[in-house]
Design a protein around this motif. Structure first.
Motif, PDB file in Angstrom:
ATOM      1  N   GLY A 616      -2.768  -3.655   1.534  1.00 10.50           N
ATOM      2  CA  GLY A 616      -1.936  -2.632   2.158  1.00 10.50           C
ATOM      3  C   GLY A 616      -2.467  -2.326   3.544  1.00 10.50           C
ATOM      4  N   ILE A 617      -1.575  -2.234   4.532  1.00 13.66           N
ATOM      5  CA  ILE A 617      -1.971  -2.053   5.933  1.00 13.66           C
ATOM      6  C   ILE A 617      -1.370  -0.757   6.440  1.00 13.66           C
ATOM      7  N   CYS A 618      -2.204   0.033   7.119  1.00 11.76           N
ATOM      8  CA  CYS A 618      -1.735   1.244   7.806  1.00 11.76           C
ATOM      9  C   CYS A 618      -2.178   1.133   9.254  1.00 11.76           C
ATOM     10  N   LEU A 619      -1.240   1.248  10.182  1.00 10.28           N
ATOM     11  CA  LEU A 619      -1.522   1.149  11.613  1.00 10.28           C
ATOM     12  C   LEU A 619      -1.604   2.546  12.203  1.00 10.28           C
ATOM     13  N   GLY A 620      -2.634   2.763  13.052  1.00 11.21           N
ATOM     14  CA  GLY A 620      -2.830   4.076  13.670  1.00 11.21           C
ATOM     15  C   GLY A 620      -2.625   3.999  15.162  1.00 11.21           C
ATOM     16  N   ASN A 621      -2.044   5.066  15.745  1.00  8.40           N
ATOM     17  CA  ASN A 621      -1.821   5.145  17.186  1.00  8.40           C
ATOM     18  C   ASN A 621      -2.988   5.810  17.872  1.00  8.40           C
ATOM     19  N   ARG A 622      -3.244   5.413  19.119  1.00  8.24           N
ATOM     20  CA  ARG A 622      -4.219   6.145  19.916  1.00  8.24           C
ATOM     21  C   ARG A 622      -3.626   7.507  20.288  1.00  8.24           C
ATOM     22  N   PRO A 623      -4.454   8.558  20.462  1.00 10.03           N
ATOM     23  CA  PRO A 623      -3.929   9.912  20.721  1.00 10.03           C
ATOM     24  C   PRO A 623      -3.141  10.040  21.998  1.00 10.03           C
ATOM     25  N   ALA A 624      -3.349   9.125  22.997  1.00  5.60           N
ATOM     26  CA  ALA A 624      -2.684   9.285  24.286  1.00  5.60           C
ATOM     27  C   ALA A 624      -1.208   8.946  24.225  1.00  5.60           C
ATOM     28  N   LEU A 625      -0.769   8.236  23.167  1.00  7.74           N
ATOM     29  CA  LEU A 625       0.632   7.849  23.083  1.00  7.74           C
ATOM     30  C   LEU A 625       1.503   9.064  22.782  1.00  7.74           C
ATOM     31  N   ALA A 649      -2.542   3.409   3.486  1.00 13.95           N
ATOM     32  CA  ALA A 649      -2.841   2.009   3.174  1.00 13.95           C
ATOM     33  C   ALA A 649      -2.735   1.755   1.677  1.00 13.95           C
ATOM     34  N   ASP A 650      -3.156   2.723   0.874  1.00 14.81           N
ATOM     35  CA  ASP A 650      -3.056   2.582  -0.582  1.00 14.81           C
ATOM     36  C   ASP A 650      -1.594   2.497  -1.015  1.00 14.81           C
ATOM     37  N   THR A 651      -0.745   3.314  -0.376  1.00  7.67           N
ATOM     38  CA  THR A 651       0.686   3.268  -0.690  1.00  7.67           C
ATOM     39  C   THR A 651       1.265   1.903  -0.344  1.00  7.67           C
ATOM     40  N   ALA A 652       0.880   1.380   0.830  1.00  7.05           N
ATOM     41  CA  ALA A 652       1.358   0.054   1.225  1.00  7.05           C
ATOM     42  C   ALA A 652       0.878  -1.017   0.252  1.00  7.05           C
ATOM     43  N   MET A 653      -0.359  -0.890  -0.220  1.00  2.00           N
ATOM     44  CA  MET A 653      -0.885  -1.865  -1.176  1.00  2.00           C
ATOM     45  C   MET A 653      -0.093  -1.813  -2.484  1.00  2.00           C
ATOM     46  N   HIS A 654       0.296  -0.637  -2.903  1.00  2.00           N
ATOM     47  CA  HIS A 654       1.100  -0.511  -4.121  1.00  2.00           C
ATOM     48  C   HIS A 654       2.424  -1.270  -3.967  1.00  2.00           C
ATOM     49  N   GLN A 663       0.155 -10.608  -2.075  1.00  2.00           N
ATOM     50  CA  GLN A 663       1.061 -10.208  -1.011  1.00  2.00           C
ATOM     51  C   GLN A 663       0.421  -9.085  -0.190  1.00  2.00           C
ATOM     52  N   TYR A 664       0.985  -8.853   0.999  1.00  2.00           N
ATOM     53  CA  TYR A 664       0.565  -7.711   1.810  1.00  2.00           C
ATOM     54  C   TYR A 664       1.795  -6.957   2.281  1.00  2.00           C
ATOM     55  N   ALA A 665       1.587  -5.670   2.594  1.00  2.95           N
ATOM     56  CA  ALA A 665       2.678  -4.825   3.070  1.00  2.95           C
ATOM     57  C   ALA A 665       2.125  -3.845   4.098  1.00  2.95           C
ATOM     58  N   VAL A 666       2.969  -3.509   5.087  1.00  5.39           N
ATOM     59  CA  VAL A 666       2.607  -2.550   6.137  1.00  5.39           C
ATOM     60  C   VAL A 666       3.287  -1.227   5.840  1.00  5.39           C
ATOM     61  N   PHE A 667       2.526  -0.169   5.911  1.00  9.41           N
ATOM     62  CA  PHE A 667       3.041   1.164   5.575  1.00  9.41           C
ATOM     63  C   PHE A 667       4.122   1.585   6.561  1.00  9.41           C
ATOM     64  N   ASP A 668       5.200   2.186   6.027  1.00  8.26           N
ATOM     65  CA  ASP A 668       6.211   2.820   6.868  1.00  8.26           C
ATOM     66  C   ASP A 668       6.652   4.120   6.211  1.00  8.26           C
ATOM     67  N   LEU A 669       7.516   4.839   6.902  1.00  7.29           N
ATOM     68  CA  LEU A 669       7.929   6.159   6.420  1.00  7.29           C
ATOM     69  C   LEU A 669       8.667   6.082   5.096  1.00  7.29           C
ATOM     70  N   ALA A 670       9.391   4.997   4.880  1.00  9.87           N
ATOM     71  CA  ALA A 670      10.132   4.878   3.621  1.00  9.87           C
ATOM     72  C   ALA A 670       9.181   4.853   2.438  1.00  9.87           C
ATOM     73  N   MET A 671       8.077   4.164   2.595  1.00 15.97           N
ATOM     74  CA  MET A 671       7.066   4.139   1.524  1.00 15.97           C
ATOM     75  C   MET A 671       6.522   5.533   1.271  1.00 15.97           C
ATOM     76  N   HIS A 672       6.272   6.246   2.368  1.00 17.37           N
ATOM     77  CA  HIS A 672       5.734   7.600   2.222  1.00 17.37           C
ATOM     78  C   HIS A 672       6.734   8.499   1.508  1.00 17.37           C
TER      79      HIS A 672
END
Length: 948
Positions: A616-625, A649-654, A663-672
């Motif tokens: 499961g993958i979770c991508l983080g933004n830098r604070p300046a964005l 990331a745990d949610t994406a892994m599920h 398999q792998y998955a990237v976290f998005d709002l729908a998963m949340h």
């Protein structure tokens, strides 16, 4: 006075000289003026005129000189009067007696003070001698003293007494102008008060001498017992008493004899005196002196040692210092002794000074005791104590310091800090303390005598003199090398996984927190789960499972660079932190690389193990964005915590696991949102179970040969108060994961038995059976048999009319452990049914060993009967196998007549599905049975369901 006489003589001389000069000038000038006045007259007339003018001139001169002399004499008389008045004022206002006597001793002049001191007036004294106005005992010494002055002609100073008044008289001879003694001039001063002051001074001098005698030797000893004995001995000698006792306040409630004279100390010390009782106790309570003139008459001294020792009079004072009671001092006389303020004052002053000595001695003894105790503590202290002087040189060194550094005290005294230091840190620390820094505390490395480097903790305290100047430093030193090593071990246990030595979840979250708060680059979190870890552990053992994790850790390390963090966050999960990524696709590329690494098997103790990983993958933004990346939404808030990224990331892994293995998955709002929905659904399900809001629905089971209802399968349904009907496919998995499926099964089985009991009473001619699902959690309950027995007892149904459905998968996982329980159920009369038969592919070998009554063919095979020949053959095989083992068969999922005819041709006994009816509520099922019951009563034998 002599100066005034000389001035008067000079004045007379000047006056006579002036008179002669003026008289001569008058004669000369007047004669010249007369001669000029008569120069022009005839000779006869001239003589007559001259004679007349000379006579007139004489009278004028006499008149002028008389006037002038009158003014001069008047002026002198005024001066004399002023001087007399001044002299008289001085004499009268003088505080001393002043008098003049003639040669016979009669008073010729005296002032008011002199008359008053004799008790008479001035008039009564003038002209009289001393023996005429004073008693003989007073006048005789006066007259004898006067005679000595008159005879010798010398002054005499002597003390004379008049009516208890002492006069210091100064008597001087009085001479006339010829130098003959004609009387006495006397001045007397009242010195009675002076003598009284002298007497007081003498008494004070004697008291001071006595106090000095009492205390001068007591200061030389600081031993309390010796001091008390010395004090008492001096007090007895100075005050001339027969006994003396000093009692000390030991506990603020009792007075204990410290020293005594006039009675036995051994006897007196056996009788402590309570404060407030008895003579000494009353002095201690009131803190005031107490005088007892007669001990026989005092109630305070009844039956006391003092009276028994013959003491008649007592005088006692408290020993107090700054208002605090130290003890009591009292002295005694064996004869009646009058009260004396002087003795009381002397005893009070003696008590005050003695109290100071006693307090000092006791403080000294206490300080000495504390000093010895402190030195003993220092010597036995397990922590090293070192004393430095202001030049950073060693001045003291306890045994613990010897153990820490290896040097003896003799070896270090006088040496500098360099003996123990590896650098200048120790000197800087000591100088901080010398500057008055009370927080001079530091950990540093030091060197021992055998050149071994150790880590020590230093606590330093400055020692100041009375002026506040720092004169030394006390260092408390502890060797913390072992503790440091232990801390490293504890830190390693706290932040690192003991098996793989990778960072654990705590350290990983801390690094994630720092990355998310301080990084101005995009970052990523990868959560990895080893999918077959549990299978390896339970099949090959813990040792091989640990080797699997170690091997996987090595392969994962090969996939990342040193700036990235690999951690083991649970028994079968790893996590990777990418602190800086330029492209979000880098995380996906890393996931693909990892899965590629695990495409080849691992060799573990001779076993070849394939292992796949879900990521499961979770991508983080830098604070300046300012605009968030849609691939890295904030999970819960605008300021996410490390746990939020980790959970994402745990949610994406599920979701990756739902897609399949590896398999792998990237976290998005729908998963949340889906996770939040699942959480809310889980909470609602919990409340529904607690409030028994779940409902039992019943799907008919029909005899395929007759079309008659033979029973119902009991199914669970849930109507949410706001969301409406919730599919069992949604809430059953939740209940299984949460461990609530057993509660649901118990509830449904109980409801099914109650409903069957009602139907049997309402429709006695209809033979019915009900079936209910039995989950894996139910099979693991130790009290399952007792629970089923209670349900049967409560519902009063025939046990043979209840079938318990067990899925094939559940059966195969628990066949060995649950086999005794299956036979126990059969002994109760219950029937057992295998649900979804054919999906497990592993139950055929054991089927003949199980006490099973019915097989239920899975709907998958029923639906494929018409289109796939293989499915038809499987259904045929299952039916033949069941019949061969004496079991009947139920086909589920029958939806059309073709399926019905096919099953009838294969001799399948029972079926259920939408072709017959959907699951019915309790009311709907009751109405359906009512139709059957009506047909039976009307002797109609046609079935409810026929070929359609």
């Amino acid at each position: 006075m002599q100066n005034e006489l000389k001035s008067l003589n000079r004045f007379i001389y000047k006056l006579l000289l002036l008179y002669g000069v003026v008289g001569g000038l008058w004669v000369v000038i007047s004669d010249w003026l007369i001669s000029q006045a008569v120069i022009s007259l005839p000779i006869n007339n001239k003589l007559e005129m001259v004679q007349t003018l000379q006579t007139l001139k004489g009278w004028v001169f006499v008149a002028l000189t008389m006037l002038w002399l009158y003014q001069v004499l008047r002026w002198q008389l005024q001066l004399l009067y002023q001087r007399y008045h001044l002299l008289n004022t001085i004499v009268e206002e003088a505080s001393d007696s002043i008098y003049i006597k003639d040669h016979q001793g009669a008073y010729r002049m005296l002032n008011r003070i002199c008359a008053e001191r004799m008790g008479l007036s001035i008039e009564e004294v003038l002209g009289k001698t001393d023996d005429q106005i004073l008693p003989p005992e007073i006048s005789t010494p006066f007259m004898q003293n006067d005679k000595v002055v008159l005879q010798t002609g010398r002054s005499l100073t002597i003390e004379e007494h008049i009516h208890n008044v002492i006069h210091l008289s100064n008597k001087n001879p009085y001479f006339d102008h010829q130098g003959n003694i004609v009387g006495i001039i006397g001045v007397s001063k009242d010195v009675t008060e002076y003598h009284r002051l002298l007497e007081e001074l003498r008494i004070q001098k004697e008291d001071l001498a006595a106090l000095k005698s009492v205390t001068e030797n007591s200061i030389s000893t600081l031993n309390t017992n010796e001091l008390l004995n010395v004090l008492l001995q001096r007090i007895v000698e100075v005050m001339h008493v027969d006994s003396a006792v000093i009692l000390l306040n030991e506990s603020n409630s009792l007075l204990v004899v410290g020293a005594c004279i006039g009675m036995e100390l051994e006897v007196a010390s056996e009788y402590p005196i309570p404060i407030g009782l008895g003579y000494a106790g009353m002095i201690a309570k009131t803190m005031k002196p107490l005088y007892v003139e007669d001990t026989e008459q005092s109630p305070l001294l009844a039956n006391t040692l003092i009276r028994e020792r013959g003491t008649k009079t007592l005088l006692g004072v408290p020993l107090k210092r700054q208002g605090v009671l130290v003890g009591v001092l009292h002295v005694g006389w064996r004869s009646h002794h009058p009260r004396s303020d002087r003795e009381l004052r002397l005893l009070e002053i003696t008590a005050e000074r003695s109290c100071m000595s006693i307090v000092n001695a006791r403080l000294y003894e206490e300080a000495n005791h504390l000093s010895r105790h402190l030195q003993l503590q220092i010597d036995r202290m397990p922590m090293a104590q070192i004393i430095w002087d202001e030049r950073c040189r060693l001045r003291d060194w306890n045994p613990a310091a010897e153990q820490v550094f290896g040097y003896t005290k003799a070896e270090v005294l006088g040496n500098s800090y360099k003996l123990l230091a590896l650098d200048h840190s120790l000197r800087e620390l000591i100088q901080r303390a010398l500057a008055g820094d009370m927080t001079a505390h530091q950990e540093m490395e030091n060197i021992t005598k055998d050149q071994k480097t150790i880590t020590c903790e230093w606590h330093n305290t400055p020692i100041t003199n009375t002026e506040g100047k720092v004169v030394a430093i006390i260092s408390m030193v502890q060797n913390i090398s072992d503790r440091k090593q232990a801390e490293l071990q504890i830190q390693n246990l706290a932040f690192y996984d003991p098996l793989t030595q990778l960072p654990n979840q705590t350290l990983f979250l801390d690094r994630l927190r720092k990355t998310s708060h301080s990084s101005y680059q995009n970052f990523a979190v990868l959560l990895l789960e080893v999918e077959n870890y549990q299978l390896v552990k339970y099949s090959l053992g813990h040792e091989v499972a640990d080797l699997l994790l170690l091997a996987m850790a090595q392969r994962l390390k090969a996939c990342i660079n040193p700036k990235q963090t690999l951690a083991r966050v649970s028994s079968q999960e790893f996590a990777i932190l990418l602190p800086s990524i330029d492209d979000p696709r880098e995380a996906a590329k890393l996931a693909e690389l990892i899965q590629q690494q695990f495409s080849t098997p691992l060799q573990l103790q001779g076993y070849e193990v394939f292992s796949s990983i879900s990521i499961g993958i979770c991508l983080g933004n830098r604070p300046a964005l300012s605009t968030p990346n849609p691939l890295s939404p904030v999970p819960l808030s605008t300021a996410p915590r490390p746990q939020d990224w980790f959970r994402a990331a745990d949610t994406a892994m599920h979701h990756a696991k739902l897609r399949g293995r590896g398999q792998y998955a990237v976290f998005d709002l729908a998963m949340h949102e889906q996770a939040i929905g699942r959480l809310n659904l889980e909470n609602d399900l919990r409340r529904a179970i607690e409030k028994q809001q779940l409902q039992a629905y019943y799907q008919p089971i029909v005899s395929l040969s007759t079309g008659v209802i033979t029973g119902f399968e009991t199914l669970v349904r849930w109507q949410h108060p706001t969301k409406g009907w919730i599919s069992p496919s949604e809430f059953i998995p939740i209940a299984e994961e949460a461990g609530w499926i057993g509660l649901i099964d118990n509830y449904i089985i109980r409801q099914a038995c109650r409903q069957l009991s009602q139907w049997q009473s309402q429709f006695p001619t209809i033979a019915l059976q009900v079936s209910a699902n039995l989950s894996i959690q139910e099979l693991r309950q130790e009290n399952l048999i007792a629970l089923l027995r209670d349900i049967l007892q409560e519902s009063q149904i025939n046990p043979g009319s209840l079938k318990l459905e067990i899925t094939e998968t559940c059966l195969m996982k628990n066949a060995e452990s649950a086999l005794p329980m299956f036979f126990e159920m059969r002994r109760l009369g219950l029937q057992l049914l295998i649900d979804d038969f054919g999906t497990g592919y592993s139950s055929l070998a054991r089927l003949h060993q199980l006490p099973i009554n019915t097989l239920k063919i899975d709907r998958f095979f029923i639906h494929q009967m018409e289109s796939q020949k293989e499915s038809l053959e499987i259904v045929k095989t299952i039916i033949n196998l069941a019949h061969g083992l004496g079991m009947d068969v139920i086909a589920e999922g029958i939806e059309n007549s073709s399926q019905l005819y096919g099953l009838q041709s294969l001799n399948c006994e029972y079926g259920q599905g939408f072709l017959f009816a959907k699951p019915l509520s309790s009311l709907q099922a009751t109405e359906l049975l009512s139709q059957v019951f009506t047909q039976q009563k009307s002797l109609t034998s046609s079935p409810l369901w026929t070929s359609r």
